[in-house]
Design a protein around this motif. Structure first.
Motif, PDB file in Angstrom:
ATOM      1  N   UNK A 176       0.802  -1.181  -0.123  1.00 41.35           N
ATOM      2  CA  UNK A 176       0.009   0.095  -0.014  1.00 41.35           C
ATOM      3  C   UNK A 176       0.976   1.391   0.056  1.00 41.35           C
ATOM      4  N   UNK A 177       1.776   1.225   0.703  1.00 43.63           N
ATOM      5  CA  UNK A 177       2.904   2.250   0.689  1.00 43.63           C
ATOM      6  C   UNK A 177       3.454   2.642  -0.558  1.00 43.63           C
ATOM      7  N   UNK A 178       4.018   1.564  -1.416  1.00 44.91           N
ATOM      8  CA  UNK A 178       4.382   1.791  -2.711  1.00 44.91           C
ATOM      9  C   UNK A 178       3.090   2.151  -3.616  1.00 44.91           C
ATOM     10  N   UNK A 179       1.934   1.893  -3.384  1.00 44.80           N
ATOM     11  CA  UNK A 179       0.712   2.351  -4.061  1.00 44.80           C
ATOM     12  C   UNK A 179       0.276   3.627  -4.036  1.00 44.80           C
ATOM     13  N   UNK A 221      13.960  -2.970  -2.678  1.00 43.17           N
ATOM     14  CA  UNK A 221      13.609  -2.072  -1.602  1.00 43.17           C
ATOM     15  C   UNK A 221      12.764  -2.906  -0.919  1.00 43.17           C
ATOM     16  N   UNK A 222      11.753  -3.556  -1.581  1.00 43.60           N
ATOM     17  CA  UNK A 222      10.866  -4.292  -0.959  1.00 43.60           C
ATOM     18  C   UNK A 222      11.260  -5.550  -0.170  1.00 43.60           C
ATOM     19  N   UNK A 223      12.218  -6.274  -0.907  1.00 47.39           N
ATOM     20  CA  UNK A 223      13.099  -7.217  -0.235  1.00 47.39           C
ATOM     21  C   UNK A 223      13.763  -6.776   1.201  1.00 47.39           C
ATOM     22  N   UNK A 224      14.312  -5.645   1.128  1.00 45.18           N
ATOM     23  CA  UNK A 224      15.113  -4.957   2.286  1.00 45.18           C
ATOM     24  C   UNK A 224      13.925  -4.928   3.395  1.00 45.18           C
ATOM     25  N   UNK A 280       6.213  -6.087  -6.142  1.00 48.88           N
ATOM     26  CA  UNK A 280       5.887  -4.605  -5.900  1.00 48.88           C
ATOM     27  C   UNK A 280       5.877  -3.816  -7.068  1.00 48.88           C
ATOM     28  N   UNK A 281       6.305  -4.053  -8.040  1.00 53.03           N
ATOM     29  CA  UNK A 281       6.507  -3.163  -9.223  1.00 53.03           C
ATOM     30  C   UNK A 281       4.689  -2.886  -9.645  1.00 53.03           C
ATOM     31  N   UNK A 282       3.966  -4.121  -9.550  1.00 51.52           N
ATOM     32  CA  UNK A 282       2.618  -4.158  -9.991  1.00 51.52           C
ATOM     33  C   UNK A 282       1.756  -3.216  -8.769  1.00 51.52           C
ATOM     34  N   UNK A 283       2.368  -3.063  -7.719  1.00 52.76           N
ATOM     35  CA  UNK A 283       1.818  -2.087  -6.657  1.00 52.76           C
ATOM     36  C   UNK A 283       2.054  -0.595  -7.291  1.00 52.76           C
ATOM     37  N   UNK A 284       2.781  -0.297  -7.750  1.00 53.73           N
ATOM     38  CA  UNK A 284       3.265   0.953  -8.478  1.00 53.73           C
ATOM     39  C   UNK A 284       2.601   1.210  -9.994  1.00 53.73           C
TER      40      UNK A 284
END
Lengths: 682, 320
Positions: free
Chosen positions: A403-406, A442-445, A497-501
């Motif tokens: 959600x943060x990414x999105x 960054x998601x993995x981190x 995570x890219x799909x969230x963006x």
């Protein structure tokens, strides 16, 4: 043998020069400019000798010195450019230059033959650079031209002018095609190399002509573009620039997975130092076979992988069967690995399930999935611990991050700003413009900072389906990186995570994100109808190229076996192939022999009619001797068939009149009528 | 279709009668080496189109073989001997090559077997090229003259003829042999310094200068090839453009006997025959009537080309 070693006529030499020039044309592109320059200079010397009478090197000591000196200089230049090992490039350059220097000093028939043969060789070196259809056209042209050169030194131009020679050599090449095809299909292919390849041999043929235009926009680099073992921020975006084909996939029964599920699994990355991600080293990994649980139907498909000189094989996430034809195994992190480096186009069949569970019972390498560099990404760790406190479990935490990414102002861009310092912190809190690898990393981190085992998977996502042949083509620009997190009982779960963006990237694929100029020429990209026509044309052309690449260029031991078994040969091996090869060659040989005894109809209709007349007489044992004149034959026939004296004489008179005096349509039809009427009976 | 096949079959059967040999030339072997090298390279680099090119060249070599073979088959040779010659002159034959196929022929080399062949295995050295034919059109005929040096008197028969060709690419040398029976008569060489013998005693003797009196002129006759230039009736030629030769009748008593036994001081038989030949020529030129006496043969005195030929033939075929 009985050949006089005289110097060939300069016409023949000029034709040879023309043929060689056309054959060397591609080398002007592939070789350093001075190779082409030397080639053109040397052939111009010879041409100036033919047309202007300029002296040849043999004429004086100084010219000989100039000729030999330049040749020596060229060889030094070649060694300077390519080093001391003769690889593909150096070999091709050497051949091109040798040929040009040889042409200048053609003095005997032997020299002429040598130059022609080197010319044939020059054609094969072109194939080390490109194996496109265009090159085969060039090959046929040059072979026809060189063959006509050989004809010209074995005939006289007064009786066989250039046009006739070209016609003859064209016909000969045409007649050579059937046996060539039989040999091509049935000659048992051996998988090379026999004596080892030079260093530069691998970088062949992955790009075809049309794709090179886009490649030129890249900063100059040698070798193939392809996945690298580790990712560094900003590296994949370079790959995105390339339209080169990574692999092609043909699904059985044309059952394709929906586009959001087209994840092509490649190398899995575990270790990071904050900027660079790399796979788990061999000595640190536990190589237990992965436990894979599957649900639903699998997808059967055949991959045709372009050579990338690495060991990994790409597969639809998640491969559930070992590939046929290529010896390979699945590593503990579900990476498909070939036993050998992929130096040539490889083809393998696979089965994958998109609904799967990977290692739900635990993973022996889990601790490696939690590794983070010490004292790095302080702000990220801070954020992670805050969110972890607020979350009820890992799932909720993951949703929070997505959600943060999105919701924050993250931007998906192909040209992100260059990151400096702590790349993850800088990306998450400052630049917020990035690409799949930025999001995955960054998601993995963020996961690892919250003690959730996570890793990065690289590979490709999406691909383009050609409606003409339903082949899915994945290009370098479809390169992608995503994350996997390990959750108890669920195992490794893919999270992109890219799909969230940018959900567009995953749902619709890369080609919709790229600017229109990348997919159609700039001139027509404004006009929708033209774009559609262009797309149709391109699809057909691509389908043709796919077929060409797989079935012709890729025709090796593997595809030969597959092709022959498709044709109905059970378990093809070299013995069977040899038997069939002999059989087919014998058959074509016989057909060719019979055809060569076929006699073309005589151009004069009178002669054809007369032959009919002779046939009728032949029934009575009256066979016209080859060199018996029609009058003599008639006399003989009249003696044997006195009752037809009149008719025989009349026909013969008409025939001789038509043949030796003057031909007219009236006479011809008269002859036809009389011969039809002539029905001798005993 | 069936009849076309039958026709093809018939032609194939017919062509078996004339065997055609074919071998690669040095250039052909080099070509084979090139193909092998190319194929090895293609295999080594796993280059599929490299295979394609190698196979194209292999196939092209095969096609060349067919063309080379086809350039020689269905050719018929006819040899007609031309006029007799004297030893050391060139014996001439008219050669007719008949192309029975609907395809043109190119670059044929006609060679004949040497009279003294060398070692058996040197099959290519045993023949000597004598004529080149650059082109014979389809269903057409080509004529040429073969000239063969002569070394001995008697019947000179043309040995086996060989038709050979490197066409079209020079990769194959194909040849075919035609045994020949045509022969040309070779007179002995006309030489020897002895003067013409005098007419037998009792006859009227004339001095050499008086032999060609005007009164001996017997008339004109159409010119035949080989007659001496001074016999040509130039005035008549200028009048109506027909070449004639003057005929002289030798009066009685100008009868010579050319006799073997007059040549006892010549030891060698061939020298005697040469001297007699020379005498025959001299006597004929001078317009004498002459007879010939050699062991086993006697020819009554006479004159004219027929008689001359009879004498010369007797000399040519003399067996000692």
């Amino acid at each position: 043998m009985a050949k006089a070693d005289t110097s060939p006529h300069h016409h023949a030499i000029n034709h040879l020069i023309a043929a060689l020039f056309i054959g060397a044309l591609p080398h002007f592109v592939y070789q350093p400019f001075w190779v082409g320059l030397a080639f053109v200079m040397m052939i111009s010397w010879r041409l100036l000798h033919s047309y202007r009478g300029w002296p040849l090197p043999a004429a004086s000591r100084w010219l000989r010195l100039l000729h030999n000196g330049t040749a020596a200089l060229m060889i030094v230049l070649i060694f300077g450019q390519f080093g001391l090992t003769i690889g593909r490039d150096a070999g091709a350059a050497l051949l091109t230059i040798m040929l040009a220097f040889k042409v200048v000093e053609i003095r005997s028939l032997r020299d002429y033959y040598l130059s022609c043969y080197l010319g044939y060789f020059l054609v094969i070196t072109n194939f080390f650079y490109s194996q496109s259809m265009l090159m085969v056209g060039l090959m046929l042209l040059v072979v026809i031209l060189l063959t006509s050169c050989l004809i010209s030194v074995n005939s006289e131009s007064s009786v066989l002018p250039i046009k006739q020679r070209l016609k003859l050599s064209g016909r000969m090449v045409l007649q050579a095609l059937p046996v060539m095809l039989i040999l091509f299909v049935l000659f048992p292919r051996i998988s090379g190399p026999i004596w080892g390849l030079p260093q530069d041999a691998g970088s062949t043929t992955t790009t075809t002509m049309s794709e090179q235009i886009t490649l030129g926009e890249l900063p100059p680099q040698s070798g193939t573009t392809g996945m690298s073992e580790e990712i560094q921020m900003g590296k994949i975006s370079q790959l995105i620039q390339s339209d080169a084909i990574a692999f092609r996939v043909e699904f059985e029964n044309d059952v394709l997975p929906p586009s959001p599920e087209r994840y092509w699994r490649g190398p899995v990355l575990w270790q990071t130092n904050g900027t660079v991600w790399s796979p788990l080293p061999k000595n640190e990994r536990n190589d237990a076979a992965p436990q894979i649980g599957i649900r639903g139907e699998g997808y059967q498909y055949t991959m045709t992988l372009e050579p990338h000189n690495k060991r990994w094989l790409f597969a639809l996430d998640m491969p559930t069967e070992k590939p046929s034809l290529v010896p390979a195994f699945l590593t503990s992190d579900a990476e498909l690995h070939s036993q050998k480096r992929i130096k040539n186009r490889a083809q393998y069949s696979l089965e994958s399930h998109t609904d799967y569970q990977l290692n739900p019972g635990g993973d022996p390498n889990l601790s490696a999935a939690l590794q983070l560099p010490e004292n790095k990404h302080p702000r990220t760790r801070q954020l992670a611990s805050e969110w972890l406190e607020q979350s009820q479990g890992p799932e909720e935490y993951i949703d929070r991050v997505l959600a943060f990414f999105n919701q924050e102002n993250f931007v998906y861009t192909l040209s992100p700003p260059i990151l400096q310092g702590d790349t993850v912190d800088q990306f998450l809190f400052e630049s917020r413009e990035g690409f799949c690898e930025h999001y995955a990393a960054s998601f993995t981190v963020l996961m690892r900072a919250a003690d959730i085992p996570a890793r990065i998977v690289t590979g490709y996502q999406g691909g383009e389906v050609n409606p003409v042949d339903n082949v899915l083509t994945v290009r370098q620009r479809d390169a992608h990186a995503w994350s996997e997190v390990w959750l108890p009982e669920r195992g490794w779960v893919r999270i992109d995570p890219t799909s969230a963006v940018s959900s567009q990237r995953v749902d619709e694929g890369m080609s919709n994100i790229l600017p229109a100029e990348r997919t159609s020429p700039r001139l027509i990209s404004q006009n929708d109808a033209l774009v559609r026509v262009w797309r149709d044309l391109r699809n057909n052309w691509n389908a043709l190229n796919t077929a060409w690449d797989i079935w012709v260029v890729g025709y090796g031991p593997q595809i030969q076996k597959e092709f022959l078994s498709k044709l109905g040969m059970a378990n093809p091996d070299w013995r069977k192939m040899a038997v069939f090869l002999t059989l087919f060659l014998a058959l074509t040989g016989i057909v060719m022999l019979l055809l060569s005894y076929y006699r073309r109809a005589h151009p004069d209709p009178a002669v054809r009619l007369y032959a009919l007349f002779c046939q009728k007489l032949a029934r009575f044992g009256l066979i016209k001797n080859e060199h018996e004149g029609p009058l003599d034959f008639a006399a003989r026939a009249q003696k044997k068939l006195p009752q037809y004296q009149q008719q025989i004489e009349s026909i013969t008179r008409l025939y001789t009149q038509l043949r030796y005096r003057h031909a007219s349509d009236a006479l011809l039809s008269e002859l036809e009528a009389q011969i039809k009427q002539f029905q001798p009976r005993r | 279709m069936a009849s076309a096949l039958a026709e093809i079959w018939q032609r194939l059967r017919d062509s078996q009668k004339q065997r055609i040999y074919i071998l690669p030339t040095r250039a052909g072997y080099a070509y084979a080496g090139l193909m092998l090298l190319m194929l090895l390279g293609a295999i080594n680099y796993n280059n599929s189109l490299g295979h394609l090119l190698s196979f194209l060249l292999v196939s092209l070599g095969h096609v060349t073989m067919h063309h080379s073979h086809r350039n020689l088959r269905q050719l018929t040779l006819r040899v007609t001997p031309l006029e007799p010659v004297f030893c050391q002159q060139l014996a001439r034959f008219k050669l007719t090559i008949i192309n029975e196929d609907s395809r043109d022929r190119f670059q044929l080399e006609v060679a004949h077997k040497k009279q003294q062949p060398g070692a058996r295995w040197k099959i290519f050295k045993a023949y000597e090229p004598i004529q080149k034919v650059t082109h014979i059109e389809a269903d057409n005929t080509c004529f040429c003259t073969l000239e063969v040096p002569t070394q001995r008197r008697g019947w000179h028969s043309l040995n086996t003829l060989r038709l050979a060709s490197l066409y079209p690419l020079g990769l194959f040398y194909s040849w075919t042999l035609y045994p020949q029976t045509a022969k040309v008569l070779v007179y002995p060489q006309a030489k020897g310094k002895l003067p013409l013998p005098s007419p037998p005693a009792g006859g009227k003797q004339r001095l050499k200068g008086e032999q060609l009196g005007d009164d001996d002129f017997a008339g004109l006759r159409s010119y035949r090839e080989g007659e001496p230039m001074h016999r040509v009736a130039w005035k008549a030629l200028a009048r109506d453009n027909v070449m004639r030769s003057k005929q002289f009748s030798s009066p009685e008593g100008h009868e010579l006997q050319l006799r073997w036994q007059d040549l006892d001081n010549l030891v060698d038989t061939e020298a005697k025959l040469s001297q007699l030949t020379n005498w025959v020529m001299q006597a004929d030129r001078a317009g004498h009537r002459y007879g010939l006496q050699i062991p086993g043969t006697q020819i009554e005195a006479d004159s004219g080309p027929q008689h001359q030929h009879r004498c010369l033939k007797t000399l040519a075929l003399y067996h000692g």
